[in-house]
Design an enzyme around this catalytic site. Sequence first.
Site, short mmCIF file in Angstrom:
data_model
loop_
_atom_site.label_atom_id
_atom_site.label_comp_id
_atom_site.label_asym_id
_atom_site.label_seq_id
_atom_site.Cartn_x
_atom_site.Cartn_y
_atom_site.Cartn_z
N ASP A 211 0.85 -1.18 0.00
CA ASP A 211 0.00 0.00 0.00
C ASP A 211 0.89 1.24 0.00
O ASP A 211 1.81 1.33 -0.81
CB ASP A 211 -0.96 -0.03 1.19
CG ASP A 211 -2.12 0.96 1.05
OD1 ASP A 211 -1.99 2.08 1.57
OD2 ASP A 211 -3.13 0.62 0.41
N TYR A 341 -3.07 11.34 1.07
CA TYR A 341 -3.60 11.31 -0.29
C TYR A 341 -3.55 12.71 -0.91
O TYR A 341 -3.23 12.87 -2.09
CB TYR A 341 -5.04 10.78 -0.29
CG TYR A 341 -5.14 9.31 -0.03
CD1 TYR A 341 -5.31 8.41 -1.09
CD2 TYR A 341 -5.06 8.80 1.26
CE1 TYR A 341 -5.41 7.05 -0.86
CE2 TYR A 341 -5.15 7.44 1.50
CZ TYR A 341 -5.31 6.56 0.44
OH TYR A 341 -5.39 5.21 0.67
N HIS A 399 -4.55 -7.71 -0.36
CA HIS A 399 -3.92 -6.41 -0.20
C HIS A 399 -3.21 -6.27 1.14
O HIS A 399 -2.12 -5.71 1.20
CB HIS A 399 -4.98 -5.31 -0.35
CG HIS A 399 -4.43 -3.94 -0.30
ND1 HIS A 399 -3.75 -3.37 -1.36
CD2 HIS A 399 -4.41 -3.00 0.68
CE1 HIS A 399 -3.36 -2.15 -1.05
NE2 HIS A 399 -3.75 -1.90 0.19
#
Length: 425
Positions: A211, A341, A399
């Site tokens: 990630d 982000y 993930h």
Amino acid sequence: MTIASFSTTALLAGLLGLGSPSVALSTPKDPTADSSIRPFKVSVPQAVLDDLRRRVVATRWPDKEPVTDQSQGMQLAKVQELARYWAADYDWRRLEQRLNALPQFVTTIDGLQIHFIYVRSRHAGALPVIITHGWPGSVVEQLRLVGPLTDPTSHGGRAEDAFDVVIPSMPGYGFSGRPTDTGWNPDRIARAWGELMRRLGYTHYVAQGGDWGSPVASAMARQAQPGLLGIHINLPAAVPPEVASILANGGPAPGGLSETERAAFDSLDRFYKKSRAYAAMMGTRPQVIGQALTDSPMGLATFMYDYNNGEPERLLSKDDFLDNVTLYWVTNTAASSSRLYWETAGQSVLLSAAQRTAEISLPVAITVFPNEVYRAPETWARRAYRNLAYFHEVDRGGHFAAWEEPELLAAEVRAAFRPLRGSRP
């Protein structure tokens, strides 16, 4: 005593294990200049946990979804089941005990407190590795990696494959500080991690991440941080520019793709069209979504649960998932973690051009897990990383590889870095 009775400093002291509300903090005159490494324990005030439970019980629920599947997101019945468990059966103190059973420390780097778990192997010649989590993760993701990596002989490995393990909380996450300035992107985090390893006295080490940990590890390699021998990632930025352009515009698959490449394209196409809403919100308006997630624990849990089309439901237990959500809640890091982000201006962690993979000259190792966002084709990976030293597809896991398949990921890390052990200076 209610939560409002605590002063800000005292509440932070309790949350960060630096003291209780009734104990004065011993603070350096200039904390931003203190480069010492200080022991750390987690101790969340009971009032914080009581307030959390009250908020979960008092959740205001929306109408039931008018569909019979998860096409509109996590279904109401599942959210309510999770809420009942969180309020009645979940035990945060169990996680506190797990964390406090491990050596934890804090140090100030670039003006920010950095929390990290640091476990040294009992085996001589252990190779140091720094492991970085992502969103919506935390150091909770990697707890099950500690044993297999530091003590491989107890987990099917060899003593010569042992690691000293360093697991930091990223800035704005968990028990690390919440940045008050901008600029804490993967490049800046990478420099902080290089400084952390230097402070720990390591002249050679490796890095691992999935990630957000993947662009952080990649940035460390791109910067050629002193002492870094190589990296292992389990979410490679292997998507070629021409494929990235089509995905951004929602166009059809390009011609000439192999069967493996076409499968990867289709997975990415579904992900971009159906599962990236959270990234768009945090990448453009982290303060707005952060306000909502900071105020509602069930809003936070639902937002995190829906990641990768509900992967936590498929491969993690309720306790696993709630450990992570509760950590975000008690540290008040829903907004600060979201800002990563925004700091990257929406640049995808999957795209080779965005992550500047062509600039990496150190050895790169990649493990592909079948239930990842996409199964990176080896052809794309070799094109993206000019010094791809290890590539392997495994048969299970997704993930959250460290959470879901810690023994398998540990075995991959051992295999990937085995050739680098002989390259120490």
